[in-house]
Design an enzyme around this catalytic site. Structure first.
Site, mmCIF file in Angstrom:
data_model
loop_
_atom_site.group_PDB
_atom_site.id
_atom_site.type_symbol
_atom_site.label_atom_id
_atom_site.label_comp_id
_atom_site.label_asym_id
_atom_site.label_seq_id
_atom_site.Cartn_x
_atom_site.Cartn_y
_atom_site.Cartn_z
ATOM 1 C CB CYS A 58 -0.941 -0.006 1.198
ATOM 2 S SG CYS A 58 -0.114 -0.004 2.803
ATOM 3 C CG HIS A 433 -4.435 0.563 4.308
ATOM 4 N ND1 HIS A 433 -3.834 -0.320 3.435
ATOM 5 C CD2 HIS A 433 -5.425 1.181 3.605
ATOM 6 C CE1 HIS A 433 -4.423 -0.248 2.254
ATOM 7 N NE2 HIS A 433 -5.393 0.655 2.325
#
Length: 630
Positions: A58, A433
């Site tokens: 990510c 994230h």
């Protein structure tokens, strides 16, 4: 009677099929993926490409999606890749033996920098991310990861990584490749000029040895031809647009005792690192003030104060000296030091030994940093790390409000920036994230207005030239009722004025001029019969003077005539043309994409500005008043 329900059902089924056929004909994408692909919501959801996340990628995906939304960066990549393809390949394959500091160069690294390896790989990646698919599409960033690993000759770990570190690495590499390519082009042009100069010298020696031969000096002609080309090339190299993420700062120091300001050394940057204060809520302006505020530093050795101290020390030594030769020698040193004070205090005088720097006075100085060269794309990293000696590092979760438009600089050199994207991080300091927010934009060359032709048939602005196409003409059946006693006439509801854009042969030369004071309009009665009741080919005309008592139409209420107003102006003013105006399109600047790897959602500016607790990196692009600057 029994057939009536069947007939109704037949008509209903036929109407339904006809409706479906019409919908499919005018909107064939209505049935793709179960909803309308031409509707605004579905088009925006499917108008961007996602990236897969096989293993903690990510941080890579967020950086690439953010860079894909920067129009100036894409234009730079296109320009650099095409420049290397169009130029001679030997320009970027020829390597110097020494660098600018006369040091040995790393041949493998310099060859990769001059070839623009990462520049080409990033361009291919961003081109794929900026496609406009009609269905959900997801690609992999593995190709660009392989390019980075080959360029740095190392593997990228797939553990939890920092997106800011990756962006810093990529941006600095792009900047190094740009400067390496620029130096290679400069060396090539300098070599061409040197070769032309050598040809001139050798041709001059040949002419001196054989003066009787009248030959054509090809090298002299070549030098004359290449002189303007080389001059233009040098100016183009100096004026070419640089790396859009690169800017410069200068740290100026001012002595609080003598007010001396040394020369500031410019420092290049590709990203501004701002510390987030450890408080509940703060603003981006407060972070800028903290970074660029004036700092006061104690125990600083000022160059000018050191020379003044040296003069005082030498004068004390001169007072204790009794030898005339020694006095003259000390006086000469004093004169040199005073001359250095007047010319350049930072450059110590020659043949003068200054006192030990340990004995130089310590001063208090004021230090402040300012931006001297503003980048086209301003990348801001908000450092949220809190370091505690007694424990592990923690994340600063303070709310930070940031504006959509950011002014930077002083009154004379102010630049206005607009928010184009941001990266958010959810989680702790060691794990979490990353998500990306991208503004929905179409950049050149995908979407470019007609800015090169200010006037003309293909320009966006109205051309001042008079059109040769005549104005719409009104048909002859305008009047239907006889003229009243007061000189007025009226229109019946059955006969409306009709417009025709096709000019008649007789009116082609009079379409742009106002009607004459009297106009002849045929009447239906005169056209049907003559004086004796028989059909007549010759039409009778009713002469109506176009006086201020002009008849009005049913399309608008009567208009008071103005003095010296042409008749066609009253006709045009009486028509309601509001329904013919072009409707304004809804602006798309408020639409954003929220991208989390392969998941893509839609949001607006209010949702983006609300990400105050998770914002991690901001991407601003400088605003331009003229669209041609893009």
């Amino acid at each position: 009677m029994p057939d009536k329900p069947l007939t109704v059902l037949t008509y209903a089924a036929s109407a339904s099929l006809a409706a479906v056929a019409l919908v499919y004909f005018f909107n064939p994408n209505q049935f793709i993926d179960g909803d309308s692909s031409t509707s605004s919501a579905s088009t925006r959801k499917k108008g961007i490409v996602g990236l897969v996340n096989p293993a903690n990628d990510c941080f890579i995906n967020s950086v690439l999606q953010s860079l894909a939304g920067l129009g100036d960066l894409r234009l730079y990549l296109i320009r650099e890749v095409h420049r290397r393809q169009l130029d001679d390949a030997s320009i970027y394959t020829t390597l110097p033996e020494k660098d600018d500091q006369a040091k040995d160069v790393d041949v493998a690294k310099l060859a990769s920098l001059q070839g623009g390896e990462v520049t080409q790989g990033l361009k291919m990646m961003l081109d794929q991310l900026n496609e406009r698919p009609i269905y959900k599409k997801t690609i992999s960033a593995q190709h660009f990861i392989a390019v980075l690993e080959h360029a740095f000759d190392s593997k990228i770990s797939r553990a939890q990584q920092d997106a800011q570190e990756l962006l810093q690495l990529v941006a600095e590499r792009l900047s190094e490749e740009y400067h390496a390519g620029k130096r290679a082009r400069q060396r090539h042009k300098q070599g061409l000029q040197d070769s032309v100069g050598e040809d001139d010298s050798t041709s001059g020696l040949g002419d001196a040895q054989e003066p009787e031969r009248d030959t054509l000096n090809i090298s002299a002609v070549a030098s004359q031809l290449l002189a303007p080309v080389s001059a233009a090339g040098n100016s183009a190299t100096e004026d070419e647009e640089g790396f859009p993420l690169e800017g410069q700062t200068e740290a100026r120091v001012e002595c609080q005792h003598c007010r001396f300001i040394p020369r500031a050394t410019p420092t290049s940057f590709v990203m501004l690192n701002l510390m987030v204060p450890q408080k509940g809520a703060t603003t981006l302006n407060e972070c800028f003030d903290t970074h660029f505020k004036t700092e006061y530093i104690d125990d600083y050795k000022c160059d000018k104060c050191r020379l003044v101290h040296a003069v005082e020390t030498l004068e004390e030594e001169l007072g204790f000296t009794k030898s005339p030769e020694q006095k003259d020698f000390i006086q000469s040193k004093i004169d040199r030091v005073r001359k250095a004070l007047e010319i350049d205090p930072e450059k110590p005088p020659e043949r003068v030994q200054l006192p030990n720097i340990k004995h130089a006075p310590k001063r208090k100085v004021a230090r402040h940093v300012q931006i001297t060269k503003f980048p086209k794309v301003l990348v801001i990293h908000l450092s949220r790390s809190m370091y505690d000696p007694g424990s592990y590092s923690q994340k600063n979760s303070a709310k930070l409000s940031f504006p959509e438009r950011l002014p930077i600089g002083g009154i004379l050199n102010r630049k206005n920036y607009r928010l184009l994207g941001l990266v958010t991080h959810k989680g702790t300091h060691n794990s979490g994230h990353y998500e990306t927010f991208r503004r929905q934009h179409l950049y050149p060359p995908t979407s470019r207005p007609h800015v090169k032709n200010p006037v003309g048939p293909y320009s966006a602005s109205v051309t001042p030239a008079v059109s040769h196409q005549p104005s719409p003409q009104m048909s002859g059946n305008l009047l239907t009722t006889p003229v009243k006693g007061d000189g007025r006439s009226s229109l019946s509801l059955a006969e409306r004025p009709s417009f025709s854009s096709t000019p008649s042969p007789s009116a082609s030369t009079k379409s742009l001029s106002p009607p004459s004071p009297s106009s002849s309009i045929p009447t239906p009665e005169s056209a049907a019969t003559g004086k004796d009741g028989m059909p007549s080919q010759k039409k009778k005309h009713l002469s109506l003077p176009l006086t201020p008592e002009q008849p009005t139409t049913i399309l608008s209420p009567p208009i008071e005539p103005k003095p010296d107003e042409p008749a066609f102006a009253r006709y045009s003013a009486s028509l309601d043309l509001s329904r013919f105006k072009r409707k304004k399109r809804k602006t798309t600047s408020d639409r954003w994409w929220r991208i989390s790897d392969e998941k893509i959602k839609e949001c607006n500016t209010v949702d983006v500005l609300a990400m105050q607790r998770d914002v991690y990196m901001l991407f601003y692009e400088v605003e331009r008043s003229d669209p041609t600057d893009s």
